[in-house]
Scaffold this motif. Sequence first.
Motif, PDB file in Angstrom:
ATOM      1  N   VAL A   1     -74.190  -1.449 -10.503  1.00  0.00           N
ATOM      2  CA  VAL A   1     -74.431  -1.769  -9.098  1.00  0.00           C
ATOM      3  C   VAL A   1     -74.381  -0.466  -8.311  1.00  0.00           C
ATOM      4  O   VAL A   1     -73.914   0.548  -8.809  1.00  0.00           O
ATOM      5  N   TYR A   2     -74.873  -0.509  -7.080  1.00  0.00           N
ATOM      6  CA  TYR A   2     -74.713   0.649  -6.208  1.00  0.00           C
ATOM      7  C   TYR A   2     -74.017   0.209  -4.935  1.00  0.00           C
ATOM      8  O   TYR A   2     -73.941  -0.978  -4.625  1.00  0.00           O
ATOM      9  N   SER A   3     -73.495   1.162  -4.193  1.00  0.00           N
ATOM     10  CA  SER A   3     -72.719   0.885  -2.988  1.00  0.00           C
ATOM     11  C   SER A   3     -73.105   1.887  -1.903  1.00  0.00           C
ATOM     12  O   SER A   3     -73.944   2.764  -2.109  1.00  0.00           O
ATOM     13  N   ASP A   4     -72.451   1.776  -0.755  1.00  0.00           N
ATOM     14  CA  ASP A   4     -72.676   2.755   0.315  1.00  0.00           C
ATOM     15  C   ASP A   4     -72.345   4.160  -0.178  1.00  0.00           C
ATOM     16  O   ASP A   4     -72.988   5.130   0.220  1.00  0.00           O
TER      17      ASP A   4
ATOM     18  N   PHE B   1     -70.821  12.463  -8.909  1.00  0.00           N
ATOM     19  CA  PHE B   1     -70.375  11.297  -8.147  1.00  0.00           C
ATOM     20  C   PHE B   1     -70.171  10.123  -9.102  1.00  0.00           C
ATOM     21  O   PHE B   1     -70.867   9.984 -10.105  1.00  0.00           O
ATOM     22  N   THR B   2     -69.202   9.292  -8.804  1.00  0.00           N
ATOM     23  CA  THR B   2     -68.838   8.166  -9.666  1.00  0.00           C
ATOM     24  C   THR B   2     -69.958   7.131  -9.720  1.00  0.00           C
ATOM     25  O   THR B   2     -70.592   6.835  -8.699  1.00  0.00           O
ATOM     26  N   ILE B   3     -70.207   6.594 -10.914  1.00  0.00           N
ATOM     27  CA  ILE B   3     -71.168   5.507 -11.084  1.00  0.00           C
ATOM     28  C   ILE B   3     -70.478   4.319 -11.739  1.00  0.00           C
ATOM     29  O   ILE B   3     -69.465   4.468 -12.435  1.00  0.00           O
ATOM     30  N   SER B   4     -71.033   3.140 -11.525  1.00  0.00           N
ATOM     31  CA  SER B   4     -70.458   1.903 -12.048  1.00  0.00           C
ATOM     32  C   SER B   4     -71.094   1.587 -13.397  1.00  0.00           C
ATOM     33  O   SER B   4     -72.215   1.064 -13.467  1.00  0.00           O
ATOM     34  N   HIS B   5     -70.388   1.926 -14.476  1.00  0.00           N
ATOM     35  CA  HIS B   5     -70.920   1.712 -15.820  1.00  0.00           C
ATOM     36  C   HIS B   5     -69.749   1.526 -16.782  1.00  0.00           C
ATOM     37  O   HIS B   5     -68.645   2.008 -16.520  1.00  0.00           O
ATOM     38  N   ASP B   6     -69.994   0.838 -17.894  1.00  0.00           N
ATOM     39  CA  ASP B   6     -68.902   0.529 -18.824  1.00  0.00           C
ATOM     40  C   ASP B   6     -68.635   1.687 -19.786  1.00  0.00           C
ATOM     41  O   ASP B   6     -68.803   1.580 -20.999  1.00  0.00           O
ATOM     42  N   ALA B   7     -68.218   2.797 -19.215  1.00  0.00           N
ATOM     43  CA  ALA B   7     -67.861   3.988 -19.986  1.00  0.00           C
ATOM     44  C   ALA B   7     -66.521   4.496 -19.466  1.00  0.00           C
ATOM     45  O   ALA B   7     -65.977   3.969 -18.492  1.00  0.00           O
ATOM     46  N   ALA B   8     -65.987   5.530 -20.106  1.00  0.00           N
ATOM     47  CA  ALA B   8     -64.633   5.987 -19.800  1.00  0.00           C
ATOM     48  C   ALA B   8     -64.478   6.485 -18.362  1.00  0.00           C
ATOM     49  O   ALA B   8     -63.598   6.040 -17.621  1.00  0.00           O
TER      50      ALA B   8
ATOM     51  N   ALA C   1     -71.975  -5.800 -13.356  1.00  0.00           N
ATOM     52  CA  ALA C   1     -71.626  -4.751 -12.397  1.00  0.00           C
ATOM     53  C   ALA C   1     -71.408  -3.393 -13.045  1.00  0.00           C
ATOM     54  O   ALA C   1     -71.400  -2.370 -12.357  1.00  0.00           O
ATOM     55  N   LYS C   2     -71.217  -3.368 -14.373  1.00  0.00           N
ATOM     56  CA  LYS C   2     -71.050  -2.092 -15.073  1.00  0.00           C
ATOM     57  C   LYS C   2     -72.133  -1.901 -16.123  1.00  0.00           C
ATOM     58  O   LYS C   2     -71.927  -1.253 -17.148  1.00  0.00           O
ATOM     59  N   GLY C   3     -73.307  -2.481 -15.848  1.00  0.00           N
ATOM     60  CA  GLY C   3     -74.414  -2.383 -16.783  1.00  0.00           C
ATOM     61  C   GLY C   3     -75.492  -1.432 -16.306  1.00  0.00           C
ATOM     62  O   GLY C   3     -75.263  -0.224 -16.197  1.00  0.00           O
ATOM     63  N   HIS C   4     -76.684  -2.000 -15.999  1.00  0.00           N
ATOM     64  CA  HIS C   4     -77.830  -1.174 -15.639  1.00  0.00           C
ATOM     65  C   HIS C   4     -78.578  -1.769 -14.448  1.00  0.00           C
ATOM     66  O   HIS C   4     -78.605  -2.984 -14.260  1.00  0.00           O
TER      67      HIS C   4
ATOM     68  N   PRO D   1     -73.974 -12.414 -24.544  1.00  0.00           N
ATOM     69  CA  PRO D   1     -72.991 -11.439 -24.058  1.00  0.00           C
ATOM     70  C   PRO D   1     -73.620 -10.088 -23.703  1.00  0.00           C
ATOM     71  O   PRO D   1     -73.207  -9.448 -22.732  1.00  0.00           O
ATOM     72  N   LEU D   2     -74.618  -9.644 -24.472  1.00  0.00           N
ATOM     73  CA  LEU D   2     -75.294  -8.384 -24.174  1.00  0.00           C
ATOM     74  C   LEU D   2     -76.111  -8.499 -22.892  1.00  0.00           C
ATOM     75  O   LEU D   2     -76.153  -7.573 -22.081  1.00  0.00           O
ATOM     76  N   LYS D   3     -76.764  -9.646 -22.708  1.00  0.00           N
ATOM     77  CA  LYS D   3     -77.502  -9.867 -21.458  1.00  0.00           C
ATOM     78  C   LYS D   3     -76.550  -9.791 -20.259  1.00  0.00           C
ATOM     79  O   LYS D   3     -76.888  -9.193 -19.221  1.00  0.00           O
ATOM     80  N   GLN D   4     -75.377 -10.402 -20.409  1.00  0.00           N
ATOM     81  CA  GLN D   4     -74.388 -10.363 -19.339  1.00  0.00           C
ATOM     82  C   GLN D   4     -73.949  -8.937 -19.039  1.00  0.00           C
ATOM     83  O   GLN D   4     -73.791  -8.546 -17.884  1.00  0.00           O
ATOM     84  N   ARG D   5     -73.746  -8.156 -20.091  1.00  0.00           N
ATOM     85  CA  ARG D   5     -73.317  -6.765 -19.923  1.00  0.00           C
ATOM     86  C   ARG D   5     -74.365  -5.963 -19.163  1.00  0.00           C
ATOM     87  O   ARG D   5     -74.067  -5.250 -18.205  1.00  0.00           O
ATOM     88  N   ILE D   6     -75.620  -6.077 -19.581  1.00  0.00           N
ATOM     89  CA  ILE D   6     -76.696  -5.296 -18.960  1.00  0.00           C
ATOM     90  C   ILE D   6     -76.876  -5.663 -17.496  1.00  0.00           C
ATOM     91  O   ILE D   6     -77.066  -4.800 -16.636  1.00  0.00           O
ATOM     92  N   ALA D   7     -76.821  -6.956 -17.203  1.00  0.00           N
ATOM     93  CA  ALA D   7     -77.040  -7.427 -15.832  1.00  0.00           C
ATOM     94  C   ALA D   7     -75.783  -7.349 -14.975  1.00  0.00           C
ATOM     95  O   ALA D   7     -75.846  -7.570 -13.767  1.00  0.00           O
TER      96      ALA D   7
END
Length: 265
Positions: free
Chosen positions: A148-151, A119-126, A190-193, A182-188
């Motif tokens: 992030v997570y969704s329904d 299932f698709t996940i929201s992360h900064d990868a391909a 929508a495509k972080g953790h 910038p790294l803090k922004q990435r982690i926190a």
Amino acid sequence: MKLCSIASGSSGNCIFAGSETTSLLIDAGISGKRVEAGLAVLDRSAKELDGILVTHEHSDHIQGLGVLARRYGIPIYATDGTIQAMQQTKSLGKFPEGIFRTIHADDTFTLGDIAVHPFTISHDAAEPVGYRMESGGKSIAIATDLGVYSDYTVQNLTGLDAVLLEANHDENMLAVGPYPYPLKQRIAGAKGHLSNLAAGHLLCEILHDNLQEVLLGHLSKENNYEALAFETVACEVTTGDNPYRSGDFHLAVAKRSEVSPLIEV
């Protein structure tokens, strides 16, 4: 179904999942030697693996993949975007011909007696995915690297018997910690953790009477610690708008570099 974390954290991830007759790895973000040692603790060996499921191409999920593929010829299952990204990762070396098997999010496939549902996940990868696996009427899932997570996420994690769920960071520790902004922004982002708090919220949405085991994983070394992740998630469940309490199921935290106790459901 069996589930075990061989390694879980921001520096390396490798999860074992299987049944009595089928053995799978989810990611190989540690050395081949460490993977072999972890499997040995479970009385399994790498040459018995029926496949390696890759969530995405970040180094903490694929570091040992090239070595394992060349040494044992284990089929590697991943989305097309992830496969292309891995093939361009020089540190992995050359992969054996025909080792990759292309999968697609929301298309279930079978390995041995296990039905695997990416299932698709929201992360900064391909083209990243999580995995839900079912066999013999039991189901488990791996859900890490979620900004992030969704329904849709909740639907894919509904009705599980066990889950490995990301609790990557404490929001306050991340905010005041040593990482550049910038790294803090990435982690926190929508495509972080997922934070500990968000993990607790997600868990509240997927709890049901038969969810027996919850293993928190992918903890940040710099922005989290085990007791804080455990207590935050437990508190969210107990005080949340749901009929459950943290003592209604077994909650544990996956170790960064130690094999966790084997979960069997």
